[in-house]
Design an enzyme around this catalytic site. Structure first.
Site, PDB file in Angstrom:
ATOM      1  N   GLN A   2       1.930 -10.522  10.778  1.00  0.00           N
ATOM      2  CA  GLN A   2       2.520  -9.398  10.032  1.00  0.00           C
ATOM      3  C   GLN A   2       1.771  -8.092  10.298  1.00  0.00           C
ATOM      4  O   GLN A   2       2.370  -7.018  10.347  1.00  0.00           O
ATOM      5  CB  GLN A   2       2.474  -9.740   8.536  1.00  0.00           C
ATOM      6  CG  GLN A   2       3.004  -8.667   7.609  1.00  0.00           C
ATOM      7  CD  GLN A   2       2.135  -8.527   6.372  1.00  0.00           C
ATOM      8  OE1 GLN A   2       1.055  -7.955   6.433  1.00  0.00           O
ATOM      9  NE2 GLN A   2       2.615  -9.050   5.261  1.00  0.00           N
TER      10      GLN A   2
ATOM     11  N   GLN B 276       0.832  -1.201   0.000  1.00  0.00           N
ATOM     12  CA  GLN B 276       0.000   0.000   0.000  1.00  0.00           C
ATOM     13  C   GLN B 276       0.867   1.251   0.000  1.00  0.00           C
ATOM     14  O   GLN B 276       1.889   1.323   0.667  1.00  0.00           O
ATOM     15  CB  GLN B 276      -0.918  -0.015   1.226  1.00  0.00           C
ATOM     16  CG  GLN B 276      -2.109   0.890   1.105  1.00  0.00           C
ATOM     17  CD  GLN B 276      -3.204   0.539   2.087  1.00  0.00           C
ATOM     18  OE1 GLN B 276      -3.270  -0.580   2.572  1.00  0.00           O
ATOM     19  NE2 GLN B 276      -4.068   1.474   2.381  1.00  0.00           N
TER      20      GLN B 276
ATOM     21  N   ARG C  23      -9.078  -7.898   4.795  1.00  0.00           N
ATOM     22  CA  ARG C  23      -7.947  -7.376   5.583  1.00  0.00           C
ATOM     23  C   ARG C  23      -8.044  -5.861   5.698  1.00  0.00           C
ATOM     24  O   ARG C  23      -7.869  -5.291   6.784  1.00  0.00           O
ATOM     25  CB  ARG C  23      -6.627  -7.780   4.915  1.00  0.00           C
ATOM     26  CG  ARG C  23      -5.352  -7.320   5.600  1.00  0.00           C
ATOM     27  CD  ARG C  23      -4.158  -7.852   4.803  1.00  0.00           C
ATOM     28  NE  ARG C  23      -2.857  -7.559   5.395  1.00  0.00           N
ATOM     29  CZ  ARG C  23      -2.085  -6.522   5.045  1.00  0.00           C
ATOM     30  NH1 ARG C  23      -2.503  -5.667   4.121  1.00  0.00           N
ATOM     31  NH2 ARG C  23      -0.912  -6.350   5.611  1.00  0.00           N
TER      32      ARG C  23
ATOM     33  N   HIS D 102       1.051  -2.555  11.001  1.00  0.00           N
ATOM     34  CA  HIS D 102       2.223  -3.216  11.584  1.00  0.00           C
ATOM     35  C   HIS D 102       2.611  -2.664  12.957  1.00  0.00           C
ATOM     36  O   HIS D 102       3.789  -2.573  13.295  1.00  0.00           O
ATOM     37  CB  HIS D 102       3.405  -3.133  10.614  1.00  0.00           C
ATOM     38  CG  HIS D 102       3.037  -3.531   9.215  1.00  0.00           C
ATOM     39  ND1 HIS D 102       2.613  -4.795   8.906  1.00  0.00           N
ATOM     40  CD2 HIS D 102       2.972  -2.817   8.071  1.00  0.00           C
ATOM     41  CE1 HIS D 102       2.311  -4.844   7.611  1.00  0.00           C
ATOM     42  NE2 HIS D 102       2.521  -3.662   7.095  1.00  0.00           N
TER      43      HIS D 102
END
Length: 330
Positions: free
Chosen positions: A267, A28, A132, A218
């Site tokens: 992740q 992204q 997601r 993250h």
């Protein structure tokens, strides 16, 4: 525009050096309105790939790529980038005989890599990353968050400063999100943590550049999304990759389907180890990287690593031509 000599050797002085290729897939931030439009004029496989992805999703992904406001939404950005990467991957499969030794993807790009490697179908992959994106957005609903790139400090310095910020204020969240290259670490957190972190970075004389990203990927703020994603992954059919994929979580190749899924889920709430991934490729004597998908972010990062590797982006006809010329060298 085609090529069927991509595994030819190149010469370095009088020594023949086998071409050792890795293909990497962007994440992204690489999206642009109208991405791959020029390639679509020459390669029907581009729109065919987007049509296949759109059918799986139930909405027109190609149309979204032409709409700046829609493309900016995380839930749409992620499947759009994945479809773009797989479209370019299919171009390369049709026009060259490259045999990559490794694949890797930056954050979202890891799903593209696994799809290219045959671990998951395109339809399942775009559905998964669409979910997601929704989970990521939901995880920080009502929370003001920020991401930024810290320039000029090494990894340990950034880690230390982030730890100091969080230890001094229980309400502050600021942590490394992406270790991109030596001297470039992306950080993320809530507004309070990032404001304090910015003050600390300013005191070092280095820069912290804000990024236009809607969610703090993250970091610990993504733990709810990570937990929910693990449940979704458990329901998805995966196979072992046909080409080794170096995953972000530990910067190595996972050996079982269960480990692949676990690394994908974790992740989301742990940093992307891209610097370590690139060093792993260098250690494996990779001497050519192909960035498969939108933009040039990963090609630029490849030049900034401790062991730089020649890299070629592929999202425009002229860039593909440069790659083909390189592959055709003998």
């Amino acid at each position: 525009m085609s090529l069927k000599q991509s595994q030819a050797v190149k010469k370095q002085g009088q020594i023949e050096v086998p071409r050792r290729i890795a293909v990497v897939f962007p994440g992204q931030g690489s999206q642009t309105v109208g991405m791959l439009n020029e390639l679509a004029e020459s390669y029907p496989i581009v729109e065919q790939t987007f049509s296949e992805a759109s059918e799986a999703l139930g909405f027109d992904l190609w149309a979204i790529c032409q709409d700046e406001a829609e493309l900016a939404k995380t839930e749409y950005t992620q499947p759009a980038l994945l479809a773009a990467s797989i479209a370019v991957w299919r171009i390369l499969q049709d026009t060259t005989d490259i045999e990559p030794l490794y694949l890797a993807g930056h954050s979202l790009g890891e799903y593209s890599a696994l799809c290219a490697a045959g671990a998951i179908s395109l339809g399942d992959a775009v559905q998964l990353v669409h979910t997601r994106g929704q989970l990521m957005q939901q995880a920080v609903s009502g929370i003001e968050t920020k991401m930024a790139a810290v320039l000029g400090l090494d990894n340990s310095q950034v880690i230390s400063i982030c730890e100091q910020v969080e230890s001094n204020d229980d309400d502050a969240i600021a942590s490394p999100a992406n270790f991109n290259s030596p001297g470039q670490v992306v950080v993320a957190g809530n507004a309070k943590g990032m404001e304090i972190l910015g003050q600390h970075i300013q005191c070092t004389g280095k820069k912290m550049v804000p990024l236009k990203v809607s969610v703090p990927s993250h970091t610990s703020l993504m733990q709810p999304a990570s937990d929910a994603l693990a449940e979704k992954l458990a329901q998805c059919e995966f196979e072992l990759p046909e080409i080794p994929v170096i995953q972000n979580r530990h910067a190595h190749e996972e050996k079982t389907v269960a480990a692949i899924k676990k690394a994908l889920a974790e992740q989301l709430s742990h940093p992307v180890l891209w610097t370590q991934t690139m060093q792993k490729l260098a250690d494996k004597h990779i001497n050519l990287i192909i960035e498969c998908g939108a933009g040039t972010v990963l090609s630029n990062l490849a030049k900034r690593q401790e062991t730089p590797i020649v890299a070629f982006p592929t999202d425009k006809p002229e860039r593909l031509t440069k790659l083909f010329d390189k592959l055709n060298e003998e």
